[in-house]
Design a protein around this motif. Structure first.
Motif, PDB file in Angstrom:
ATOM      1  N   ALA A  54      41.192  27.035  47.939  1.00  0.00           N
ATOM      2  CA  ALA A  54      39.931  26.886  48.664  1.00  0.00           C
ATOM      3  C   ALA A  54      39.225  28.213  48.890  1.00  0.00           C
ATOM      4  O   ALA A  54      37.997  28.262  49.017  1.00  0.00           O
ATOM      5  CB  ALA A  54      40.184  26.195  50.008  1.00  0.00           C
ATOM      6  N   PHE A  55      39.997  29.303  48.938  1.00  0.00           N
ATOM      7  CA  PHE A  55      39.427  30.629  49.193  1.00  0.00           C
ATOM      8  C   PHE A  55      39.912  31.594  48.110  1.00  0.00           C
ATOM      9  O   PHE A  55      40.718  32.494  48.376  1.00  0.00           O
ATOM     10  CB  PHE A  55      39.826  31.118  50.586  1.00  0.00           C
ATOM     11  N   PRO A  56      39.424  31.421  46.880  1.00  0.00           N
ATOM     12  CA  PRO A  56      39.973  32.193  45.750  1.00  0.00           C
ATOM     13  C   PRO A  56      39.764  33.694  45.862  1.00  0.00           C
ATOM     14  O   PRO A  56      40.519  34.465  45.261  1.00  0.00           O
ATOM     15  CB  PRO A  56      39.236  31.609  44.541  1.00  0.00           C
ATOM     16  N   GLN A  57      38.745  34.146  46.602  1.00  0.00           N
ATOM     17  CA  GLN A  57      38.483  35.580  46.720  1.00  0.00           C
ATOM     18  C   GLN A  57      39.273  36.237  47.845  1.00  0.00           C
ATOM     19  O   GLN A  57      39.251  37.466  47.978  1.00  0.00           O
ATOM     20  CB  GLN A  57      36.977  35.816  46.966  1.00  0.00           C
ATOM     21  N   ALA A  58      39.953  35.435  48.649  1.00  0.00           N
ATOM     22  CA  ALA A  58      40.678  35.982  49.792  1.00  0.00           C
ATOM     23  C   ALA A  58      41.929  36.732  49.343  1.00  0.00           C
ATOM     24  O   ALA A  58      42.567  36.374  48.345  1.00  0.00           O
ATOM     25  CB  ALA A  58      41.071  34.853  50.750  1.00  0.00           C
ATOM     26  N   LEU A  59      42.274  37.782  50.094  1.00  0.00           N
ATOM     27  CA  LEU A  59      43.551  38.461  49.899  1.00  0.00           C
ATOM     28  C   LEU A  59      44.664  37.489  50.275  1.00  0.00           C
ATOM     29  O   LEU A  59      44.630  36.884  51.344  1.00  0.00           O
ATOM     30  CB  LEU A  59      43.619  39.704  50.792  1.00  0.00           C
ATOM     31  N   ALA A  86      54.378  33.786  43.662  1.00  0.00           N
ATOM     32  CA  ALA A  86      53.798  34.094  42.354  1.00  0.00           C
ATOM     33  C   ALA A  86      52.276  34.095  42.385  1.00  0.00           C
ATOM     34  O   ALA A  86      51.633  34.777  41.575  1.00  0.00           O
ATOM     35  CB  ALA A  86      54.294  33.083  41.319  1.00  0.00           C
ATOM     36  N   ARG A  87      51.691  33.370  43.321  1.00  0.00           N
ATOM     37  CA  ARG A  87      50.226  33.318  43.452  1.00  0.00           C
ATOM     38  C   ARG A  87      49.683  34.379  44.393  1.00  0.00           C
ATOM     39  O   ARG A  87      48.463  34.530  44.525  1.00  0.00           O
ATOM     40  CB  ARG A  87      49.815  31.935  43.981  1.00  0.00           C
ATOM     41  N   ALA A  88      50.567  35.117  45.044  1.00  0.00           N
ATOM     42  CA  ALA A  88      50.140  36.084  46.060  1.00  0.00           C
ATOM     43  C   ALA A  88      49.619  37.369  45.438  1.00  0.00           C
ATOM     44  O   ALA A  88      49.946  37.712  44.303  1.00  0.00           O
ATOM     45  CB  ALA A  88      51.297  36.395  47.002  1.00  0.00           C
ATOM     46  N   ASP A  89      48.820  38.088  46.231  1.00  0.00           N
ATOM     47  CA  ASP A  89      48.440  39.465  45.892  1.00  0.00           C
ATOM     48  C   ASP A  89      49.460  40.448  46.434  1.00  0.00           C
ATOM     49  O   ASP A  89      49.709  41.500  45.836  1.00  0.00           O
ATOM     50  CB  ASP A  89      47.064  39.787  46.483  1.00  0.00           C
ATOM     51  N   SER A  92      57.099  42.257  40.978  1.00  0.00           N
ATOM     52  CA  SER A  92      55.680  42.276  40.625  1.00  0.00           C
ATOM     53  C   SER A  92      55.411  41.476  39.349  1.00  0.00           C
ATOM     54  O   SER A  92      54.364  40.823  39.222  1.00  0.00           O
ATOM     55  CB  SER A  92      55.196  43.718  40.456  1.00  0.00           C
ATOM     56  N   LYS A  93      56.349  41.486  38.423  1.00  0.00           N
ATOM     57  CA  LYS A  93      56.171  40.726  37.179  1.00  0.00           C
ATOM     58  C   LYS A  93      56.124  39.217  37.432  1.00  0.00           C
ATOM     59  O   LYS A  93      55.623  38.459  36.590  1.00  0.00           O
ATOM     60  CB  LYS A  93      57.294  41.055  36.200  1.00  0.00           C
ATOM     61  N   LEU A  94      56.619  38.781  38.591  1.00  0.00           N
ATOM     62  CA  LEU A  94      56.528  37.365  38.946  1.00  0.00           C
ATOM     63  C   LEU A  94      55.100  36.951  39.268  1.00  0.00           C
ATOM     64  O   LEU A  94      54.795  35.761  39.280  1.00  0.00           O
ATOM     65  CB  LEU A  94      57.430  37.061  40.146  1.00  0.00           C
ATOM     66  N   GLY A  95      54.241  37.930  39.589  1.00  0.00           N
ATOM     67  CA  GLY A  95      52.850  37.610  39.898  1.00  0.00           C
ATOM     68  C   GLY A  95      52.143  38.586  40.808  1.00  0.00           C
ATOM     69  O   GLY A  95      51.051  39.069  40.492  1.00  0.00           O
ATOM     70  N   PRO A  96      52.708  38.927  41.971  1.00  0.00           N
ATOM     71  CA  PRO A  96      51.986  39.777  42.930  1.00  0.00           C
ATOM     72  C   PRO A  96      51.821  41.208  42.439  1.00  0.00           C
ATOM     73  O   PRO A  96      52.774  41.820  41.957  1.00  0.00           O
ATOM     74  CB  PRO A  96      52.867  39.726  44.189  1.00  0.00           C
ATOM     75  N   ALA A  97      50.618  41.742  42.576  1.00  0.00           N
ATOM     76  CA  ALA A  97      50.344  43.105  42.128  1.00  0.00           C
ATOM     77  C   ALA A  97      50.906  44.140  43.083  1.00  0.00           C
ATOM     78  O   ALA A  97      51.130  45.284  42.695  1.00  0.00           O
ATOM     79  CB  ALA A  97      48.838  43.318  41.968  1.00  0.00           C
ATOM     80  N   ARG A  98      51.140  43.754  44.346  1.00  0.00           N
ATOM     81  CA  ARG A  98      51.664  44.684  45.338  1.00  0.00           C
ATOM     82  C   ARG A  98      52.876  44.057  46.021  1.00  0.00           C
ATOM     83  O   ARG A  98      52.806  42.921  46.501  1.00  0.00           O
ATOM     84  CB  ARG A  98      50.577  45.035  46.362  1.00  0.00           C
ATOM     85  N   VAL A  99      53.959  44.815  46.042  1.00  0.00           N
ATOM     86  CA  VAL A  99      55.229  44.310  46.553  1.00  0.00           C
ATOM     87  C   VAL A  99      55.756  45.277  47.607  1.00  0.00           C
ATOM     88  O   VAL A  99      55.775  46.493  47.383  1.00  0.00           O
ATOM     89  CB  VAL A  99      56.269  44.170  45.425  1.00  0.00           C
TER      90      VAL A  99
END
Length: 287
Positions: free
Chosen positions: A100-105, A135-138, A173-180
């Motif tokens: 619903a909020f694709p631009q949100a962190l 995996a969908r997280a930033d 990070s390879k699972l998805g999130p750019a920052r861990v």
């Protein structure tokens, strides 16, 4: 947007006594100048760490109509921040907030276990659900046990080398999130603290802290809350991590000095003003 403060949808449980989850997240993020929109997943009389039988009301059925109301209102969210979840259905509702909020962190604290053990209530299906959310997280903020679980490995206790730490961070990070961020790590150097990796800049960092022989509920929630608010205020990842590290350290030391019952959590009421000073974090070092 320009005329309002940043806004966080905080999807967590609410314990009435014991200073954890939403009861600490709300004051911490608010005092840092960020609006918090709490979306409680459950309401508990106390946290579950030593107060006997807890009065609990599950609020899974609240989450979808809450989101639909926000959609009808046309509300904007700058961040979706999730914590402890009790069912796969709640994971699905969190994913719906992401959509619903694709631009949100998107910040995920993948609360699943600690001290080398998965929480007893977590089934393989639930663990997979949390992994799909991560995996969908930033940004994700697991402890060392949760980091190993996300990687499908047996949780381990004890020290890890710098090379092992960097490997863990990169593989997460390879699972998805750019920052861990991995919290509560003891390195083979003898340092204790928190570690992070920023994939965009290929950089690894650490923030060391003094270890005290006491454990309080809610410190992980406080850490992730300060980190989230710091990122929304413009901190880099290592700066936000160090700000959170320094605040948790200050609050634990303050509480330890009062010799209060650890079940009651930390005395953040004494230390919240520190977060308003916006001190420039200086305690992080390259890992």
């Amino acid at each position: 947007m320009a005329n309002r403060h940043p806004r966080v949808a905080a999807i967590h449980d609410l314990s009435g006594f014991g200073r954890c989850s939403l009861s600490v997240i709300l004051p911490v993020i608010s005092v840092m100048g960020i609006q918090v929109c709490p979306i409680p997943t459950a309401v508990l009389s106390t946290h579950t760490g030593g107060f006997g039988e807890v009065a609990l009301r599950d609020l899974t059925g609240y989450m979808e109509p809450c989101l639909e109301h926000y959609r009808r209102l046309g509300l904007e969210m700058d961040c979706i921040y999730t914590g402890y979840l009790s069912s796969v259905e709640q994971v699905d509702h969190c994913l719906a907030f992401f959509d619903a909020f694709p631009q949100a962190l998107k910040v995920v604290d993948p609360v699943m276990g600690d001290h080398g053990k998965l929480y007893r209530s977590f089934t393989p299906r639930m663990t997979q659900g949390i992994a799909s959310l991560a995996a969908r997280a930033d940004v994700i903020t697991p402890n060392l046990t949760e980091a190993m679980i996300l990687l499908g490995e047996e949780p381990a206790l004890g020290e890890i080398t710098t090379a092992q730490a960097r490997s863990l961070l990169a593989r997460l990070s390879k699972l998805g999130p750019a920052r861990v961020v991995i919290t509560g790590v003891t390195l083979a150097t003898g340092e204790y603290g928190n570690l992070c990796y920023d994939r965009e800049h290929s950089s690894y960092w650490k923030s060391s802290t003094e270890y005290l022989p006491v454990r309080y509920p809610g410190t992980g929630d406080i850490f992730a809350a300060v980190l989230t608010a710091g990122l929304l205020q413009g901190d880099s990842l290592p700066m936000a991590m160090d700000r959170a590290t320094r605040y948790v350290e200050l609050t634990i030391k303050t509480t330890y000095g009062y010799s209060t019952d650890p079940r009651e959590g930390v005395l953040l009421e004494q230390t919240l003003p520190w977060l308003t000073r916006r001190e420039v974090p200086k305690g992080y070092l390259s890992l």
